[in-house]
Design a protein around this motif. Structure first.
Motif, PDB file in Angstrom:
ATOM      1  N   LYS A  31       0.858  -1.391  -0.262  1.00 33.83           N
ATOM      2  CA  LYS A  31      -0.207   0.415   0.315  1.00 33.83           C
ATOM      3  C   LYS A  31       0.887   1.056  -0.136  1.00 33.83           C
ATOM      4  CE  LYS A  31      -3.313  -1.788   2.061  1.00 33.83           C
ATOM      5  NZ  LYS A  31      -4.978  -1.367   3.750  1.00 33.83           N
ATOM      6  N   VAL A  47      -0.369   7.997   6.225  1.00 32.97           N
ATOM      7  CA  VAL A  47      -0.980   7.232   6.908  1.00 32.97           C
ATOM      8  C   VAL A  47      -2.545   7.610   6.638  1.00 32.97           C
ATOM      9  CG1 VAL A  47      -1.959   7.820   9.517  1.00 32.97           C
ATOM     10  CG2 VAL A  47       1.163   7.859   9.358  1.00 32.97           C
ATOM     11  N   GLU A  48      -2.440   8.547   6.473  1.00 34.49           N
ATOM     12  CA  GLU A  48      -3.984   9.298   6.228  1.00 34.49           C
ATOM     13  C   GLU A  48      -4.797   8.291   4.494  1.00 34.49           C
ATOM     14  OE1 GLU A  48      -6.531  12.070   4.026  1.00 34.49           O
ATOM     15  OE2 GLU A  48      -5.471  13.610   5.646  1.00 34.49           O
ATOM     16  N   GLU A  49      -3.707   8.059   3.266  1.00 29.70           N
ATOM     17  CA  GLU A  49      -4.217   7.405   2.896  1.00 29.70           C
ATOM     18  C   GLU A  49      -4.028   5.844   2.897  1.00 29.70           C
ATOM     19  OE1 GLU A  49      -1.933   8.321  -1.155  1.00 29.70           O
ATOM     20  OE2 GLU A  49      -1.647  10.018  -0.833  1.00 29.70           O
ATOM     21  N   THR A  50      -3.375   5.017   3.842  1.00 29.11           N
ATOM     22  CA  THR A  50      -3.346   3.804   4.201  1.00 29.11           C
ATOM     23  C   THR A  50      -4.438   3.211   4.697  1.00 29.11           C
ATOM     24  OG1 THR A  50      -1.574   3.656   5.115  1.00 29.11           O
ATOM     25  CG2 THR A  50      -1.013   3.630   3.162  1.00 29.11           C
ATOM     26  N   GLY A  51      -4.505   4.105   6.162  1.00 27.77           N
ATOM     27  CA  GLY A  51      -5.154   3.662   7.337  1.00 27.77           C
ATOM     28  C   GLY A  51      -4.591   3.220   8.083  1.00 27.77           C
ATOM     29  N   GLY A  52      -3.947   2.847   8.189  1.00 28.28           N
ATOM     30  CA  GLY A  52      -2.750   2.810   8.881  1.00 28.28           C
ATOM     31  C   GLY A  52      -2.516   3.462  10.159  1.00 28.28           C
ATOM     32  N   GLN A  54       0.721   5.238  12.603  1.00 28.72           N
ATOM     33  CA  GLN A  54       1.324   6.455  12.343  1.00 28.72           C
ATOM     34  C   GLN A  54       2.658   5.598  12.845  1.00 28.72           C
ATOM     35  OE1 GLN A  54       3.908   7.762  14.314  1.00 28.72           O
ATOM     36  NE2 GLN A  54       4.924   8.719  12.277  1.00 28.72           N
TER      37      GLN A  54
END
Length: 113
Positions: A31, A47-52, A54
């Protein structure tokens, strides 16, 4: 089946190739690479794009960095990451195309059922 220009690797070479493939064997890393194919991004963007989380994103970026897949540029308190090895684009195109074709065949089989 021999190919033109076929390379012969030593055992150490095969180990290195296997280690490089291990880097891509984690979905979160894929991702991150996919997101970075659009261009340089900050950790917060990734972080925002992958939803993971930090910490998780940072850990995987560290693995990609150590493997030479991505590079990091620091500016003030922010770290920016980008693709460091252009062969990543080719590898992703090959693998994504292969998976896409396999999915199409599977969907055709389901549609015929």
């Amino acid at each position: 089946m021999a190919r033109d220009g076929e390379r012969k690797l030593s055992d150490e070479g095969f180990e290195m190739v296997a280690e490089q493939f291990k880097v891509f064997a984690e979905p979160m890393r894929l991702k991150l690479v996919y997101a970075l194919m659009e261009g340089e991004k900050r950790v917060s963007d990734l972080v925002e794009e992958t939803g993971g989380l930090q910490a998780n994103v940072s850990k995987h970026l560290g693995v990609l960095l150590d493997a030479g897949v991505v590079r990091r540029r620091k500016q003030g308190t922010s770290s920016y990451y980008s693709i460091a090895d252009d062969t990543v684009y080719e590898l992703c195109d090959l693998m994504c195309g292969s998976v896409e074709r396999r999915l199409e065949v599977q969907l055709e089989g389901i549609a015929r059922s």
